[in-house]
Write a protein that holds these residues in place. Sequence first.
Motif, PDB file in Angstrom:
ATOM      1  N   TYR A   1     -51.126   7.030  41.305  1.00 29.21           N
ATOM      2  CA  TYR A   1     -50.962   7.020  42.764  1.00 29.21           C
ATOM      3  C   TYR A   1     -52.300   7.284  43.451  1.00 29.21           C
ATOM      4  O   TYR A   1     -52.636   6.623  44.446  1.00 29.21           O
ATOM      5  CB  TYR A   1     -49.936   8.060  43.178  1.00 29.21           C
ATOM      6  N   TYR A   2     -53.066   8.250  42.957  1.00 31.27           N
ATOM      7  CA  TYR A   2     -54.378   8.542  43.543  1.00 31.27           C
ATOM      8  C   TYR A   2     -55.260   7.290  43.574  1.00 31.27           C
ATOM      9  O   TYR A   2     -56.040   7.089  44.501  1.00 31.27           O
ATOM     10  CB  TYR A   2     -55.105   9.613  42.732  1.00 31.27           C
ATOM     11  N   LEU A   3     -55.138   6.463  42.528  1.00 30.27           N
ATOM     12  CA  LEU A   3     -55.986   5.275  42.415  1.00 30.27           C
ATOM     13  C   LEU A   3     -55.414   4.070  43.164  1.00 30.27           C
ATOM     14  O   LEU A   3     -55.992   2.994  43.127  1.00 30.27           O
ATOM     15  CB  LEU A   3     -56.181   4.911  40.940  1.00 30.27           C
ATOM     16  N   GLY A   4     -54.280   4.262  43.830  1.00 28.00           N
ATOM     17  CA  GLY A   4     -53.685   3.172  44.586  1.00 28.00           C
ATOM     18  C   GLY A   4     -52.743   2.305  43.779  1.00 28.00           C
ATOM     19  O   GLY A   4     -52.392   1.201  44.218  1.00 28.00           O
ATOM     20  N   GLY A   5     -52.307   2.792  42.604  1.00 22.28           N
ATOM     21  CA  GLY A   5     -51.398   2.019  41.764  1.00 22.28           C
ATOM     22  C   GLY A   5     -49.966   2.074  42.252  1.00 22.28           C
ATOM     23  O   GLY A   5     -49.611   2.849  43.142  1.00 22.28           O
ATOM     24  N   ALA A   6     -49.123   1.245  41.641  1.00 22.51           N
ATOM     25  CA  ALA A   6     -47.720   1.143  42.051  1.00 22.51           C
ATOM     26  C   ALA A   6     -46.770   1.635  40.964  1.00 22.51           C
ATOM     27  O   ALA A   6     -45.555   1.501  41.107  1.00 22.51           O
ATOM     28  CB  ALA A   6     -47.389  -0.307  42.396  1.00 22.51           C
ATOM     29  N   HIS A   7     -47.296   2.224  39.895  1.00 25.62           N
ATOM     30  CA  HIS A   7     -46.470   2.600  38.749  1.00 25.62           C
ATOM     31  C   HIS A   7     -46.223   4.107  38.767  1.00 25.62           C
ATOM     32  O   HIS A   7     -46.673   4.861  37.917  1.00 25.62           O
ATOM     33  CB  HIS A   7     -47.128   2.140  37.456  1.00 25.62           C
ATOM     34  N   ASN A   8     -45.496   4.523  39.811  1.00 28.95           N
ATOM     35  CA  ASN A   8     -45.194   5.936  39.999  1.00 28.95           C
ATOM     36  C   ASN A   8     -43.866   6.046  40.747  1.00 28.95           C
ATOM     37  O   ASN A   8     -43.358   5.061  41.293  1.00 28.95           O
ATOM     38  CB  ASN A   8     -46.323   6.632  40.769  1.00 28.95           C
ATOM     39  N   PHE A   9     -43.325   7.260  40.750  1.00 29.41           N
ATOM     40  CA  PHE A   9     -42.028   7.502  41.377  1.00 29.41           C
ATOM     41  C   PHE A   9     -42.194   8.417  42.588  1.00 29.41           C
ATOM     42  O   PHE A   9     -43.265   9.004  42.806  1.00 29.41           O
ATOM     43  CB  PHE A   9     -41.065   8.132  40.368  1.00 29.41           C
ATOM     44  N   ALA A  10     -41.114   8.579  43.338  1.00 27.87           N
ATOM     45  CA  ALA A  10     -41.161   9.404  44.548  1.00 27.87           C
ATOM     46  C   ALA A  10     -41.614  10.822  44.233  1.00 27.87           C
ATOM     47  O   ALA A  10     -42.392  11.423  44.981  1.00 27.87           O
ATOM     48  CB  ALA A  10     -39.786   9.417  45.223  1.00 27.87           C
ATOM     49  N   VAL A  11     -41.163  11.372  43.111  1.00 26.40           N
ATOM     50  CA  VAL A  11     -41.542  12.734  42.757  1.00 26.40           C
ATOM     51  C   VAL A  11     -43.045  12.844  42.503  1.00 26.40           C
ATOM     52  O   VAL A  11     -43.675  13.861  42.826  1.00 26.40           O
ATOM     53  CB  VAL A  11     -40.724  13.219  41.534  1.00 26.40           C
ATOM     54  N   ASP A  12     -43.649  11.787  41.956  1.00 26.28           N
ATOM     55  CA  ASP A  12     -45.092  11.770  41.714  1.00 26.28           C
ATOM     56  C   ASP A  12     -45.860  11.657  43.030  1.00 26.28           C
ATOM     57  O   ASP A  12     -46.863  12.347  43.244  1.00 26.28           O
ATOM     58  CB  ASP A  12     -45.466  10.594  40.801  1.00 26.28           C
ATOM     59  N   ARG A  13     -45.366  10.784  43.915  1.00 30.77           N
ATOM     60  CA  ARG A  13     -46.039  10.591  45.201  1.00 30.77           C
ATOM     61  C   ARG A  13     -45.972  11.847  46.061  1.00 30.77           C
ATOM     62  O   ARG A  13     -46.936  12.200  46.749  1.00 30.77           O
ATOM     63  CB  ARG A  13     -45.425   9.392  45.930  1.00 30.77           C
ATOM     64  N   GLU A  14     -44.838  12.527  46.014  1.00 28.78           N
ATOM     65  CA  GLU A  14     -44.697  13.749  46.799  1.00 28.78           C
ATOM     66  C   GLU A  14     -45.687  14.814  46.340  1.00 28.78           C
ATOM     67  O   GLU A  14     -46.321  15.494  47.163  1.00 28.78           O
ATOM     68  CB  GLU A  14     -43.259  14.266  46.678  1.00 28.78           C
ATOM     69  N   MET A  15     -45.848  14.957  45.019  1.00 28.85           N
ATOM     70  CA  MET A  15     -46.808  15.941  44.519  1.00 28.85           C
ATOM     71  C   MET A  15     -48.238  15.542  44.862  1.00 28.85           C
ATOM     72  O   MET A  15     -49.066  16.382  45.239  1.00 28.85           O
ATOM     73  CB  MET A  15     -46.673  16.108  43.004  1.00 28.85           C
ATOM     74  N   ALA A  16     -48.546  14.253  44.715  1.00 29.11           N
ATOM     75  CA  ALA A  16     -49.895  13.791  45.026  1.00 29.11           C
ATOM     76  C   ALA A  16     -50.243  14.062  46.484  1.00 29.11           C
ATOM     77  O   ALA A  16     -51.343  14.520  46.810  1.00 29.11           O
ATOM     78  CB  ALA A  16     -50.030  12.305  44.710  1.00 29.11           C
ATOM     79  N   GLU A  17     -49.302  13.787  47.364  1.00 24.51           N
ATOM     80  CA  GLU A  17     -49.555  14.030  48.786  1.00 24.51           C
ATOM     81  C   GLU A  17     -49.705  15.518  49.075  1.00 24.51           C
ATOM     82  O   GLU A  17     -50.513  15.920  49.919  1.00 24.51           O
ATOM     83  CB  GLU A  17     -48.422  13.437  49.625  1.00 24.51           C
ATOM     84  N   GLN A  18     -48.963  16.334  48.358  1.00 26.82           N
ATOM     85  CA  GLN A  18     -49.123  17.779  48.505  1.00 26.82           C
ATOM     86  C   GLN A  18     -50.526  18.206  48.066  1.00 26.82           C
ATOM     87  O   GLN A  18     -51.180  19.019  48.737  1.00 26.82           O
ATOM     88  CB  GLN A  18     -48.066  18.517  47.679  1.00 26.82           C
TER      89      GLN A  18
END
Length: 261
Positions: free
Chosen positions: A20-37
């Motif tokens: 997700y940090y690198l702009g990829g699409a192979h992640n889930f909502a739980v991963d995106r939520e942590m990354a944004e945190q």
Amino acid sequence: MAERPDIDLTRPSAARVYDYYLGGAHNFAVDREMAEQAIRMWPEVPMIMRANRAFLRRAVRFCVARGVTQFLDLGSGIPTVGNVHEVARAADPGARVVYVDNDPVAVTYSRTILDGDRQTAVVQEDLRHPAEVLAAQQLLDLSRPVAVMMVAVLHFVADGAADVVAAYRDAVPPGSFLVVSHATGDGQAPRDADAHTDLYRQRTTTPMTMRSKAEVEALFAGFELVEPGVVHLPLWRPETPEDVDEHPERFAGLAAVGRRR
């Protein structure tokens, strides 16, 4: 991305958060939520991840230029643009790469996009089990030099990191390379570094252990560090002005390459 029953969607995966940090699409909502945190806590995180990826590309080109065209990429994560095999083959079309990860999403997607590629292989295994990793791979000739890639992964090995590195070192011949990048608190506000490690410890199954420059240097026992040694990410052999930063310590990552004696 379709959900699979063997993937735990209740906890983020470090590999998918990195994607997700690198702009990829192979992640889930739980991963995106942590990354944004994490980004709210430390806004420089995406910049650090991009600098880490740029180091990987420079290190791969460095190894190929010195005649090493076999790569063992440990903790390889989700394939994204600029992956090891793409960079290596741009320099030498005969380069071979074995990707190793224990995340089922990373492994499944890697096998899908690399299906039919005889110069790559994907192994689902934990890098902390060197004997199992080396037994599972059948592509690389370990009698010839290999570049062992441990990029942004050893900080997820809390205990015994030096022993893990030593096992791979002993499995490859002289002339091989070890490529490492590692999270560090050197030059960081302790509050920022501690908050980030606490987040990984609380949210994921792979807590983060930041190490100092001296601790990262110690991982290279049996290797000769190539110039410029262990440095912050932008300072390892920059190729363009864009690779350089006036305040390299803010990248919170150390990088180095060593040659097997």
